[in-house]
Design a protein around this motif. Structure first.
Motif, mmCIF file in Angstrom:
data_model
loop_
_atom_site.group_PDB
_atom_site.id
_atom_site.type_symbol
_atom_site.label_atom_id
_atom_site.label_comp_id
_atom_site.label_asym_id
_atom_site.label_seq_id
_atom_site.Cartn_x
_atom_site.Cartn_y
_atom_site.Cartn_z
ATOM 1 N N SER A 1 0.826 -1.212 0.000
ATOM 2 C CA SER A 1 0.000 0.000 0.000
ATOM 3 C C SER A 1 0.856 1.256 0.000
ATOM 4 C CB SER A 1 -0.937 0.000 1.213
ATOM 5 O OG SER A 1 -0.187 -0.019 2.418
ATOM 6 N N SER A 2 2.123 1.120 0.437
ATOM 7 C CA SER A 2 3.006 2.279 0.477
ATOM 8 C C SER A 2 3.319 2.834 -0.912
ATOM 9 C CB SER A 2 4.315 1.912 1.186
ATOM 10 O OG SER A 2 4.973 0.847 0.524
ATOM 11 N N GLY B 1 1.285 3.873 -2.843
ATOM 12 C CA GLY B 1 0.376 5.003 -3.006
ATOM 13 C C GLY B 1 0.975 6.336 -2.584
ATOM 14 N N THR B 2 2.141 6.290 -1.951
ATOM 15 C CA THR B 2 2.801 7.544 -1.547
ATOM 16 C C THR B 2 3.699 8.108 -2.639
ATOM 17 O OG1 THR B 2 4.718 6.397 -0.589
ATOM 18 C CG2 THR B 2 2.805 6.737 0.841
ATOM 19 N N GLU C 1 -6.228 0.720 -1.716
ATOM 20 C CA GLU C 1 -7.007 1.956 -1.709
ATOM 21 C C GLU C 1 -6.100 3.180 -1.815
ATOM 22 O OE1 GLU C 1 -10.166 2.959 -1.523
ATOM 23 O OE2 GLU C 1 -11.214 1.035 -1.410
ATOM 24 N N SER C 2 -4.856 3.033 -1.355
ATOM 25 C CA SER C 2 -3.924 4.155 -1.368
ATOM 26 C C SER C 2 -3.577 4.624 -2.772
ATOM 27 C CB SER C 2 -2.629 3.765 -0.637
ATOM 28 O OG SER C 2 -1.982 2.681 -1.295
ATOM 29 N N HIS D 1 -4.191 8.126 -4.274
ATOM 30 C CA HIS D 1 -3.328 9.288 -4.088
ATOM 31 C C HIS D 1 -2.367 9.484 -5.253
ATOM 32 C CE1 HIS D 1 -4.823 9.747 -0.030
ATOM 33 N NE2 HIS D 1 -4.461 8.512 0.281
ATOM 34 N N SER E 1 -11.524 4.519 -4.303
ATOM 35 C CA SER E 1 -10.619 5.663 -4.390
ATOM 36 C C SER E 1 -10.047 5.859 -5.783
ATOM 37 C CB SER E 1 -9.457 5.474 -3.403
ATOM 38 O OG SER E 1 -8.682 4.324 -3.758
#
Length: 436
Positions: free
Chosen positions: A155-156, A158-159, A180-181, A184, A205
């Motif tokens: 999920s990281s 997404g950063t 979901e991330s 972003h 998202s």
């Protein structure tokens, strides 16, 4: 200073309709902005995960960079999660070779020294997809296709707000949901997660990826319904969602904001219908929905409202009853707008459609392919079909048709298999002569 949006009445009314389907974190003004962004058209054909480095959208500054300690640490953590490297691709990834900008598969920006591309596709790497990649905070292109990476998508990822291309396809051991991330990833233009083993629903998202132009998710086990927020992807040009477990009707919001969409592949799912009004899909040319349990032709009558629709695939959809009335309302394929990847076609084969073929089909004079085989059609081939001079493929076999085949080209030049087996009452070239 407040931002002022000048919108046409059409944009405003469309935004009002779309607002009903929004995640709560997205504002009405945000919807208007997405619609305005999506109103501009451009050529998206350059968007690929190809081996040509100058074709992946990287925006770097040339120079002789020296990598940052942060990026070097992240890359070494990524390597530590690789358990097998039979081709010795990562042999130069080590601490004594301190400038990671010279490592295989790594590209750094000449001005900042930050890693902007990590490209290790088809290298036979085996191991876990490490969340340490998120430490490459300036990364723009990540291409790890065709390896043996397993586990879930961190999920990281997404950063990584600078990402333009994210290509993780043909990783058959990569499982779990789409994070979901990913909502972003506002700059992401290409997302390719095809031919993996992903499961779970599409994240709501997804609307956050409002720069997305190409989306490839085919060949997974994605389930659930298409989220209403999908309709906010106003820049989306091509969407491949085939060969999944997606179910239910496509939501009405799908038809409001996808003004850039040209190609849509929903085949081999469990979808039961489309919105009745697709007129806002003003650029849609190709729709694939074969092998879905549509049951009724009326469930997809909205197809006829898409103003530029040219290629339609509805084979093996269990469609029963009379010939769908909306087919007679289809727009004429316009060669001025048809993409090179589109062949004007109508495929209704392998269903249970009964009754007669509507003569109005003969008005689609630019049609190249017409597939009606394996149905329960009766009556004759309409005389209006003599207008279909552009036909390159035609098949009505395995029906109950009778009467004279139009005795003009191209119908007299098609192989007999276009008419038989079945249709014992048909006659004339290329079959036997008609009896008096």
């Amino acid at each position: 200073m407040a931002m002022v949006l000048f919108c046409s009445p059409t944009s405003t009314s469309r935004a009002t309709r779309m607002a009903r389907f929004l995640p709560s974190r997205l504002s009405y003004a945000h919807v208007l902005l997405l619609l305005l962004i999506g109103s501009a058209t451009s050529d998206f054909d350059y968007l690929t995960c190809s081996d040509e480095e100058d074709n992946d959208g990287l925006r770097d500054t040339p120079g002789a960079p020296v990598c940052s300690s942060q990026d070097r640490k992240a890359l070494l953590q990524f390597k530590s999660a690789i358990s097998s490297d039979p081709n010795h691709v990562l042999v130069d990834w080590h601490t004594s070779n301190s400038n990671c900008c010279n490592w295989t598969g790594v590209t750094c920006d000449g001005a900042t020294g930050r890693v902007v591309r990590l490209k290790l596709n088809n290298k036979n790497l085996k191991g876990r997809l490490s969340p340490a990649i998120s430490g490459l905070s300036s990364l723009q292109v990540l291409i790890l296709d065709d390896n043996d990476l397993f586990g879930t998508i961190p999920s990281s990822l997404g950063t990584l707000g600078s990402l333009l291309r994210l290509c993780l396809s043909n990783l058959p051991s990569l499982s779990g949901p789409i994070p979901e991330s990913f909502g972003h990833l506002t700059n992401l233009e290409l997302l390719d997660l095809s031919s993996d083993a992903l499961s779970g629903p599409l994240p709501s998202s997804i609307a956050g990826m409002f720069s997305l132009q190409r989306l490839y998710l085919y060949g997974n086990n994605i389930s659930g319904t298409i989220p209403s927020s999908f309709g906010l992807l106003s820049q989306l040009y091509k969407a491949g969602l085939s060969n999944n477990q997606i179910e239910g009707r496509v939501p009405d919001s799908f038809a409001f904001g996808l003004t850039s969409l040209v190609y849509l592949d929903l085949s081999n799912n469990k979808i039961t219908g489309l919105p009745k009004d697709l007129s806002s899909l003003s650029n849609l040319q190709l729709l694939r929905m074969s092998n879905n349990p549509l049951m009724s032709g009326d469930s997809v009558e909205g197809i006829a409202t898409a103003p530029r629709i040219s290629e339609i695939h509805l084979s093996s959809c269990m469609i029963k009853g009379p010939f769908p009335a909306w087919v007679s309302r289809l727009p004429q394929p316009d060669p001025r707008y048809i993409s090179e990847e589109v062949t004007p076609s109508l495929d209704l084969s392998n269903n249970a459609i009964s009754g007669e073929i509507p003569p109005a089909l003969g008005n689609l004079t630019n049609l190249h392919r017409l597939s009606l085989e394996n149905n329960k059609l009766r009556g004759s081939i309409p005389t209006s079909f003599v207008q279909l001079q552009s036909l390159q493929r035609f098949n009505v076999s395995y029906n109950n048709l009778s009467g004279k085949i139009p005795q003009t080209s191209p119908f007299t030049t098609f192989d007999k298999s276009a008419y038989i087996p079945g249709n014992r009452g048909l006659c004339g070239l290329p079959l036997g002569p008609c009896k008096p």
